[in-house]
Design a protein around this motif. Sequence first.
Motif, PDB file in Angstrom:
ATOM      1  N   UNK A 248       1.842   7.754  -3.412  1.00  0.00           N
ATOM      2  CA  UNK A 248       2.415   7.965  -2.085  1.00  0.00           C
ATOM      3  C   UNK A 248       3.778   7.283  -1.976  1.00  0.00           C
ATOM      4  N   UNK A 249       3.907   6.083  -2.503  1.00  0.00           N
ATOM      5  CA  UNK A 249       5.196   5.381  -2.459  1.00  0.00           C
ATOM      6  C   UNK A 249       6.275   6.194  -3.190  1.00  0.00           C
ATOM      7  N   UNK A 250       5.923   6.673  -4.374  1.00  0.00           N
ATOM      8  CA  UNK A 250       6.906   7.415  -5.152  1.00  0.00           C
ATOM      9  C   UNK A 250       7.314   8.701  -4.441  1.00  0.00           C
ATOM     10  N   UNK A 251       6.346   9.419  -3.896  1.00  0.00           N
ATOM     11  CA  UNK A 251       6.662  10.683  -3.224  1.00  0.00           C
ATOM     12  C   UNK A 251       7.453  10.467  -1.946  1.00  0.00           C
ATOM     13  N   UNK A 252       7.116   9.424  -1.215  1.00  0.00           N
ATOM     14  CA  UNK A 252       7.759   9.160   0.080  1.00  0.00           C
ATOM     15  C   UNK A 252       9.098   8.442  -0.091  1.00  0.00           C
ATOM     16  N   UNK A 253       9.397   8.023  -1.331  1.00  0.00           N
ATOM     17  CA  UNK A 253      10.626   7.295  -1.632  1.00  0.00           C
ATOM     18  C   UNK A 253      10.705   6.015  -0.807  1.00  0.00           C
ATOM     19  N   UNK A 254       9.623   5.253  -0.898  1.00  0.00           N
ATOM     20  CA  UNK A 254       9.490   4.016  -0.119  1.00  0.00           C
ATOM     21  C   UNK A 254       8.980   2.923  -1.058  1.00  0.00           C
ATOM     22  N   UNK A 255       9.876   2.251  -1.777  1.00  0.00           N
ATOM     23  CA  UNK A 255       9.430   1.367  -2.855  1.00  0.00           C
ATOM     24  C   UNK A 255       8.693   0.107  -2.416  1.00  0.00           C
ATOM     25  N   UNK A 256       9.075  -0.500  -1.284  1.00  0.00           N
ATOM     26  CA  UNK A 256       8.511  -1.806  -0.922  1.00  0.00           C
ATOM     27  C   UNK A 256       7.970  -1.908   0.503  1.00  0.00           C
ATOM     28  N   UNK A 257       8.546  -1.160   1.420  1.00  0.00           N
ATOM     29  CA  UNK A 257       8.208  -1.342   2.830  1.00  0.00           C
ATOM     30  C   UNK A 257       6.709  -1.154   3.049  1.00  0.00           C
ATOM     31  N   UNK A 258       6.067  -2.090   3.759  1.00  0.00           N
ATOM     32  CA  UNK A 258       4.607  -2.030   3.909  1.00  0.00           C
ATOM     33  C   UNK A 258       4.138  -0.745   4.585  1.00  0.00           C
ATOM     34  N   UNK A 259       2.966  -0.299   4.162  1.00  0.00           N
ATOM     35  CA  UNK A 259       2.280   0.807   4.815  1.00  0.00           C
ATOM     36  C   UNK A 259       1.316   0.260   5.870  1.00  0.00           C
ATOM     37  N   UNK A 260       1.082   1.037   6.916  1.00  0.00           N
ATOM     38  CA  UNK A 260       0.056   0.692   7.896  1.00  0.00           C
ATOM     39  C   UNK A 260      -1.308   1.125   7.382  1.00  0.00           C
TER      40      UNK A 260
END
Length: 779
Positions: A248-260
Amino acid sequence: MSTRADLLSHVERRRVRVWGIVQGVGFRPFVQGLAVELGLAGLVGNDAQGVFIEIEGPPVALDEFARRLVDDAPRLANITSVSVDTAPVEGTSAFEIVESQATDGVRASLPPDVAMCPECRAEIDDPGARRYRHPFANCTQCGPRLTVIRDLPYDRPATTMAAFEMCPDCAAEYADPLDRRHHAQPIACPACGPQLAFDGPNSAVAGTDAALAAAHRVIADGGVVAVKGVGGYHLVCDASNEAAVATLRARKERPDKPFALMAASVQVAERLVEVDAVAREALLSPAAPVVLLPRRGGSSGVASAVAPGNPLLGVMLPPSPLHHLLLRPVPGHDTPVPQVVVLTSGNLSDEPIAFLDDDARSRLEGLVDGWLVHDRPIHVPVDDSVVRVVAGTVHPVRRSRGYAPVPVTLPFAVPPTLAVGGEIKNTFCLADGSRAWVSQHIGDMGNLETLHAFERTVDSFTQMYRVTPEVIAVDQHPGYLTRRWGLDHVGDARVVEVQHHHAHVAALMAEHGLGADDTVVGLAFDGTGHGRAADGSVELWGGEVLYAGYRSFERIAHLRPLPLPSGDGGVRNPCRTAVVQLLALGIAGVDTLPPALACEPTELSVVRHQAMTGLQCVPTTSMGRLFDVVSSIIGVRQRVHYEAQAAIELEALAASHDGPVPTLEFVLRADGVIDPEPLLRHLVGHVARGTSSSALALAFHLAVARMVQQVAERSVLAHRVPLALTGGVFQNALLTRLVLDRLTADGHTVLTHRVVPANDGGLALGQAVIAGLARQGRD
């Protein structure tokens, strides 16, 4: 024998009007029930302004009705004002709910979306109930509101439920004064309501249980499912599956920001995070926000990639029946169902949440392995709200679902005003008279999709509330997209430019109800905002102490200006800013410090040249950037991937320290300049001597708190007004607690945010009240 005329001589009829959030909250059924209980006759109805009532009976009963109308109002109602006039007695004997009316004038306030109530939850879990496992159960006390409303007054034909004709059973409940669904506009059941479906690479199925079972299989296999929720699409995966979260991180292009995270129950949440009484109340509240809470030791069962390097987890409970059922097994199916899932906005990083079906299919196609969807249209997109418990109280971080668009009641009237907000964490504010409607979270104005979302929501609010702005308030920063939009759409309105940090302070004053002539000493600490030095040159402010009212402000203290590499270079690379500022201050030994070691050779050479020449550097007084610099110097964070990452990690490290700390100090000069040079020199010395980074992180927080205490002592002696803590830096719970402990111990009155965020999500409210009063002063 008494005649009818004699009887009527002891009866009065009163015409009552109620303003506030009184539509979509069960107010008309409440009024009818109260009138019947007191033996009163008359009518109640909705119109575009609110609720109108005509009530007839003995004066004593009418007085009791008036008292209980306010005191016993439904929990979701928010009454702002009530007017009462006399009317001719009609001699009626019944009390009824009448058809809604279209009216001009001040419009009613839209209710926010409300999380599933305990009664509806029990119903969908009860195999004997008519709405057993119904993903769209709701009543007058819960369910969609803002997201489905197309216009006022709030009646079913004006919502996205208009296409779903009520079945006889639902119609009977709707008409029954004793039923909790009496006049619940989104009422539906499995026979007549929206339907659930699942679409995946290998199957497409319809029906609640079949669709949920298919979604469960994809999640169990490590996939990502797009779930159409209340206000938009979520992306969901198993929170315990490292590979799924990494995907999910790779697809969303979100390397570090925390997920809820979404937990099945508060008991499940308590296994992950520390939940005190205040946090528990927030989790279980009608808003059902994401609550940022300290992890329990290990937080067993949560993948490390959910919130890498962060001691906090953002946790929420299911906000709707659909989300509740997503975390429950489907009868007759043995697919394991996780009790905790990642639940993040359906978008790529920095884009607004997807809410239209075709747009979601286009934007999210490469991010997901399946689609859990329904056929109830979403009219207004609304993201999840985020809050944090700070010093025992709930502070908003992102004000959206469950809170917006509840209006802020202003202590004075303003002309029709549109304040366009800031560039990041954007919200706008539409104000008219004594009401200010702050929009739901829009996002960061860095792309065309967010601009379109902003424009669409502005159009929705101005149409819904029938407000044509006479004033448009914009930030002074010439590069802000919102500012350019405001200037391009001014029409016949008047533009008022508002200084960024003055707006922060004014927003806090407004939410606390301070009057038009009141003043405060505002400490506005944030990242950067456009400002000017005493000689008129441009500075990026962010460590400001302002003696301020709504009409004007005086800059009485500020951080010493230091160079900031321009563009994203300094903000996204704290190591560059740290090297430039240390060299500018003439501090020795920079080459052996973590920020210099983090720079590539060519990068370091360029940064050294910037420090010597000032090339492509802008002076900044930002406290947020100082947090970045300290984080870099002690080796915490050299590059950031999301806003305030370095400061967040610095706070986390400081909070983890248990032991002695060295003393670091600012110098508050007589001219009001807060000089960090002595602090930075001592900090560099401690790093060279091998002092632990956690001790230094806490020492820095303590130094900022002592500096605030010193500034407060000097400024309050001069001005004797409350202190106001605002700006994104004060979302740091550790710092805010340290500051509050000192200021309250010294006897100061201290204001902090409870209604709008301290960050730029609250900026528009301040812009609106400043611009509104500025226009009044010229009329």
